[in-house]
Design an enzyme around this catalytic site. Structure first.
Site, PDB file in Angstrom:
ATOM      1  N   SER A  99      -1.046   0.054  -9.959  1.00  0.00           N
ATOM      2  CA  SER A  99       0.519  -0.643  -9.635  1.00  0.00           C
ATOM      3  C   SER A  99       0.341  -1.921 -10.542  1.00  0.00           C
ATOM      4  CB  SER A  99       0.471  -0.616  -8.158  1.00  0.00           C
ATOM      5  OG  SER A  99       1.018   0.458  -7.945  1.00  0.00           O
ATOM      6  N   TYR A 189       6.827  -1.149   0.532  1.00  0.00           N
ATOM      7  CA  TYR A 189       6.651  -0.116  -0.843  1.00  0.00           C
ATOM      8  C   TYR A 189       6.584   1.327  -1.302  1.00  0.00           C
ATOM      9  CZ  TYR A 189       2.900  -1.221  -4.736  1.00  0.00           C
ATOM     10  OH  TYR A 189       2.744  -0.585  -6.084  1.00  0.00           O
ATOM     11  N   SER A 190       7.316   1.445  -2.701  1.00  0.00           N
ATOM     12  CA  SER A 190       7.724   2.868  -2.707  1.00  0.00           C
ATOM     13  C   SER A 190       7.393   2.459  -3.677  1.00  0.00           C
ATOM     14  CB  SER A 190       8.834   2.795  -2.106  1.00  0.00           C
ATOM     15  OG  SER A 190      10.098   4.392  -3.229  1.00  0.00           O
ATOM     16  N   ASN A 191       6.799   3.730  -4.820  1.00  0.00           N
ATOM     17  CA  ASN A 191       6.423   3.599  -6.003  1.00  0.00           C
ATOM     18  C   ASN A 191       8.124   4.378  -6.907  1.00  0.00           C
ATOM     19  OD1 ASN A 191       3.544   3.445  -6.476  1.00  0.00           O
ATOM     20  ND2 ASN A 191       3.649   4.659  -5.068  1.00  0.00           N
ATOM     21  N   GLY A 322      -4.141  -2.691  -8.483  1.00  0.00           N
ATOM     22  CA  GLY A 322      -3.681  -1.950  -8.764  1.00  0.00           C
ATOM     23  C   GLY A 322      -4.547  -0.482  -8.713  1.00  0.00           C
TER      24      GLY A 322
END
Length: 369
Positions: A99, A189-191, A322
């Site tokens: 990330s 939090y969202s990819n 990440g």
């Protein structure tokens, strides 16, 4: 006439006086006062790095610090410090940065905003018309700012895929849209947010997010170890091995499991250089950098592709972590980018969550003698 309480107090007082006199006679007048216990020194970053492999159960760990002393107008030489623990990691190794990709994507979006090619207050629908619809999600009311700050409410598609299923961006978004939004307007939090931003970059520029990041960030900064591998499952040489939590070798991995939310491959030195340049003002105009560091939309928890962490000594550092199968990375820096630390382990997660903040504090908090 003395009260009962007074009468009872007399023998007690005499007894205490006698005990005090006895105690005094037991110690010679020349005896030194007991020395105060000195506090044990705080562990160093190198010590804590070794703990990542013992308490943290990582096969190997490494860190690289970068510091540019503030000496006034004269440029000062950059100093670095490298350390590693365990076997299977080398300083020049390439690894999956997960990330941390989001900081690159956010930087490109903010550059486009500075060029007036988009506005952070644009709705998603203005750039991707009709795409975000379903289960209560609506791209007509969702802004690019909401995607950047993780306040869109969009479901994280990797919750369903466990981060191991390669997908196209459209497939990832469609998975998210089968779920209702979560905490609209609140930090979540969202990819999926950054997969959509990758699609917006292509729509605005006519080129992929990877191409834009390469020409805007990677090439100008000379990040020769950093790349967007697309669907390439192998890592560039040199590289070590990567392991899942159960010890399975997962060095070969299709980066489309994360896409614009976590595809990046990099090195310790490149990540230190990138965050130093970003926070040092080399990549964004001052106004856009201030926006990136503004956490008010996400209620103090996240800026745009960056988040703050207040350490035990009160100092706040900025950066990102990440996590992708087989790799965990963390970069943190002072707000001016003069001091940066990146550490990594060659497995998916650190077993002891207290080690990361301790490691950051060991690097950034002033040491007392």
């Amino acid at each position: 006439m003395p009260s009962l309480r007074t009468l009872l107090a007399v023998p007690v007082s005499l007894t205490l006086l006698a005990l005090a006199q006895a105690a005094t006679t037991k110690l010679p007048t020349s005896a030194p006062a007991p020395a105060a216990a000195s506090p044990s020194p705080a562990p160093s970053t190198d010590t804590l790095l070794r703990l990542l492999t013992t308490q943290g159960h990582a096969p190997a760990a490494a860190l690289l610090t970068r510091e540019e002393p503030n000496t006034g107008t004269e440029p000062a030489p950059v100093t670095t410090h490298y350390a590693q623990a365990g076997q299977g990691i080398a300083r020049a190794d390439h690894f999956r940065a997960g990330s941390i990709t989001k900081t690159f994507i956010a930087t490109v979006v903010l550059q486009l905003a500075a060029e007036h090619r988009l506005s952070l207050d644009d709705t998603v629908d203005q750039h991707l018309p009709g795409l975000v619809r379903g289960a209560g999600n609506d791209g007509r009311t969702m802004t690019l700012r909401a995607l950047l700050t993780h306040t869109s409410g969009l479901y994280d598609f990797t919750v369903d895929t466990k981060g191991v299923v390669p997908l196209s961006p459209l497939q990832a978004v469609r998975i998210a849209l089968t779920h209702p939004p979560t905490d609209l307007g609140r930090y979540h939090y969202s990819n999926t947010d950054y997969v959509l931003l990758g699609m917006v970059i292509r729509q605005v520029t006519g080129r992929s997010y990877a191409t834009e990041a390469e020409r805007r960030i990677i090439a100008p900064l000379g990040l020769t170890g950093t790349s967007f591998p697309g669907s390439r499952t192998s890592l560039p040489s040199p590289h070590g091995r990567a392991y899942a939590a159960d010890g399975t070798d997962v060095t070969e991995l299709d980066p489309r499991v994360a896409g614009a939310a976590g595809e990046l491959v990099s090195t310790l030195a490149d990540l230190d250089r990138f965050y130093a340049a970003l926070l040092g003002g080399e990549l964004l105009p001052p106004r856009r950098l201030r926006e990136m560091l503004d956490t008010r939309t996400a209620h103090g928890l996240y800026g745009m592709g960056l988040f703050p962490q207040k350490l035990s000594c009160g100092i706040t550092v900025w950066g990102h972590n990440g996590r992708i199968t087989g790799s965990y990375v963390r970069t943190a820096a002072t707000v001016d980018g003069r001091r940066v630390l990146t550490f990594r382990v060659n497995t998916t997660a650190i077993a002891d969550p207290d080690l990361e903040p301790a490691l950051l504090a060991a690097e950034f908090c002033p040491r007392t003698s």
